[in-house]
Design a protein around this motif. Sequence first.
Motif, PDB file in Angstrom:
ATOM      1  N   ASP A 190       8.129  10.491  10.418  1.00 22.57           N
ATOM      2  CA  ASP A 190       6.832  10.211  11.018  1.00 22.57           C
ATOM      3  C   ASP A 190       6.595   8.706  11.138  1.00 22.57           C
ATOM      4  O   ASP A 190       7.043   7.933  10.292  1.00 22.57           O
ATOM      5  CB  ASP A 190       5.732  10.834  10.140  1.00 22.57           C
ATOM      6  CG  ASP A 190       4.426  10.947  10.858  1.00 22.57           C
ATOM      7  OD1 ASP A 190       4.174  12.013  11.460  1.00 22.57           O
ATOM      8  OD2 ASP A 190       3.629   9.978  10.829  1.00 22.57           O
ATOM      9  N   ASP A 191       5.873   8.300  12.164  1.00 26.68           N
ATOM     10  CA  ASP A 191       5.530   6.887  12.335  1.00 26.68           C
ATOM     11  C   ASP A 191       4.745   6.353  11.139  1.00 26.68           C
ATOM     12  O   ASP A 191       4.809   5.170  10.822  1.00 26.68           O
ATOM     13  CB  ASP A 191       4.703   6.681  13.601  1.00 26.68           C
ATOM     14  CG  ASP A 191       5.505   6.906  14.870  1.00 26.68           C
ATOM     15  OD1 ASP A 191       6.758   6.856  14.817  1.00 26.68           O
ATOM     16  OD2 ASP A 191       4.880   7.142  15.921  1.00 26.68           O
ATOM     17  N   GLU A 192       3.996   7.225  10.479  1.00 23.86           N
ATOM     18  CA  GLU A 192       3.167   6.818   9.339  1.00 23.86           C
ATOM     19  C   GLU A 192       3.854   7.061   7.994  1.00 23.86           C
ATOM     20  O   GLU A 192       3.195   7.053   6.952  1.00 23.86           O
ATOM     21  CB  GLU A 192       1.827   7.568   9.378  1.00 23.86           C
ATOM     22  CG  GLU A 192       0.990   7.242  10.604  1.00 23.86           C
ATOM     23  CD  GLU A 192       0.606   5.762  10.662  1.00 23.86           C
ATOM     24  OE1 GLU A 192       0.220   5.193   9.614  1.00 23.86           O
ATOM     25  OE2 GLU A 192       0.707   5.181  11.750  1.00 23.86           O
ATOM     26  N   CYS A 193       5.162   7.243   8.002  1.00 25.01           N
ATOM     27  CA  CYS A 193       5.917   7.497   6.777  1.00 25.01           C
ATOM     28  C   CYS A 193       5.984   6.239   5.911  1.00 25.01           C
ATOM     29  O   CYS A 193       6.030   5.116   6.420  1.00 25.01           O
ATOM     30  CB  CYS A 193       7.339   7.946   7.136  1.00 25.01           C
ATOM     31  SG  CYS A 193       8.344   8.376   5.704  1.00 25.01           S
ATOM     32  N   VAL A 194       6.012   6.457   4.609  1.00 23.67           N
ATOM     33  CA  VAL A 194       6.263   5.379   3.652  1.00 23.67           C
ATOM     34  C   VAL A 194       7.437   5.820   2.776  1.00 23.67           C
ATOM     35  O   VAL A 194       7.531   6.984   2.396  1.00 23.67           O
ATOM     36  CB  VAL A 194       5.014   5.042   2.813  1.00 23.67           C
ATOM     37  CG1 VAL A 194       4.577   6.206   1.955  1.00 23.67           C
ATOM     38  CG2 VAL A 194       5.245   3.804   1.976  1.00 23.67           C
TER      39      VAL A 194
ATOM     40  N   MET B  51       9.357   0.635   2.443  1.00 22.51           N
ATOM     41  CA  MET B  51       9.573   0.596   3.894  1.00 22.51           C
ATOM     42  C   MET B  51       8.638   1.546   4.622  1.00 22.51           C
ATOM     43  O   MET B  51       8.222   2.555   4.063  1.00 22.51           O
ATOM     44  CB  MET B  51      10.999   1.045   4.232  1.00 22.51           C
ATOM     45  CG  MET B  51      12.078   0.156   3.787  1.00 22.51           C
ATOM     46  SD  MET B  51      13.666   0.796   4.398  1.00 22.51           S
ATOM     47  CE  MET B  51      14.581   0.761   2.886  1.00 22.51           C
ATOM     48  N   THR B  52       8.402   1.235   5.865  1.00 22.68           N
ATOM     49  CA  THR B  52       7.719   2.152   6.765  1.00 22.68           C
ATOM     50  C   THR B  52       8.765   3.057   7.405  1.00 22.68           C
ATOM     51  O   THR B  52       9.971   2.802   7.283  1.00 22.68           O
ATOM     52  CB  THR B  52       6.989   1.391   7.883  1.00 22.68           C
ATOM     53  OG1 THR B  52       7.982   0.731   8.694  1.00 22.68           O
ATOM     54  CG2 THR B  52       6.000   0.376   7.334  1.00 22.68           C
ATOM     55  N   GLY B  53       8.314   4.068   8.114  1.00 24.99           N
ATOM     56  CA  GLY B  53       9.235   4.930   8.839  1.00 24.99           C
ATOM     57  C   GLY B  53      10.080   4.159   9.834  1.00 24.99           C
ATOM     58  O   GLY B  53      11.292   4.358   9.933  1.00 24.99           O
ATOM     59  N   ALA B  54       9.466   3.242  10.573  1.00 29.79           N
ATOM     60  CA  ALA B  54      10.199   2.450  11.569  1.00 29.79           C
ATOM     61  C   ALA B  54      11.273   1.599  10.905  1.00 29.79           C
ATOM     62  O   ALA B  54      12.401   1.483  11.411  1.00 29.79           O
ATOM     63  CB  ALA B  54       9.231   1.573  12.362  1.00 29.79           C
ATOM     64  N   GLN B  55      10.961   0.998   9.757  1.00 26.06           N
ATOM     65  CA  GLN B  55      11.955   0.198   9.043  1.00 26.06           C
ATOM     66  C   GLN B  55      13.108   1.068   8.544  1.00 26.06           C
ATOM     67  O   GLN B  55      14.255   0.653   8.572  1.00 26.06           O
ATOM     68  CB  GLN B  55      11.302  -0.530   7.864  1.00 26.06           C
ATOM     69  CG  GLN B  55      10.382  -1.649   8.298  1.00 26.06           C
ATOM     70  CD  GLN B  55       9.561  -2.179   7.130  1.00 26.06           C
ATOM     71  OE1 GLN B  55       9.074  -1.418   6.295  1.00 26.06           O
ATOM     72  NE2 GLN B  55       9.404  -3.496   7.089  1.00 26.06           N
TER      73      GLN B  55
ATOM     74  N   GLN C 271       6.609  10.918   3.544  1.00 27.88           N
ATOM     75  CA  GLN C 271       6.878  10.180   2.301  1.00 27.88           C
ATOM     76  C   GLN C 271       8.266  10.545   1.809  1.00 27.88           C
ATOM     77  O   GLN C 271       8.662  11.701   1.861  1.00 27.88           O
ATOM     78  CB  GLN C 271       5.825  10.540   1.246  1.00 27.88           C
ATOM     79  CG  GLN C 271       6.047   9.951  -0.138  1.00 27.88           C
ATOM     80  CD  GLN C 271       7.029  10.744  -1.017  1.00 27.88           C
ATOM     81  OE1 GLN C 271       7.139  11.954  -0.924  1.00 27.88           O
ATOM     82  NE2 GLN C 271       7.761  10.049  -1.860  1.00 27.88           N
TER      83      GLN C 271
END
Length: 121
Positions: free
Chosen positions: A26-30, A40-44, A109
């Motif tokens: 998800d874009d809002e993943c941690v 990190m974020t999902g994008a990272q 997550q």
Amino acid sequence: MDDTRVWAFEESLWTGDADQYHTLIDDECVMVLPEQPFVMTGAQAIEAVADTPRWSEVTFSEQQIMRPQEGLIAIAYKAEASREGATGYTAYCTTTMRRLEHEEWRVVQHQQTLAPVAGGA
């Protein structure tokens, strides 16, 4: 999502490529991983996977699945992963997934804690 599918989904994240991550993270993943930058974020995470050799196999043990509410699944497990040219990797992990729509799930997550080395202090 039934238990078998939960574990197949999770395994695909260990062995799949960056496209698999792009589809399931998800874009809002941690994420918290045991190497820099650690948080990190999902994008990272997707970007990091693009530059990292994938695991050729992974096995899970000590598996737990919790469903605290409709459309939310939290899992915990021990992962033992390997690939050619790398020593084994063992970590305790958690992943939380949310359902976006029927049969469409995303990771929001994920965390990995390295297992202690046998015989270590």
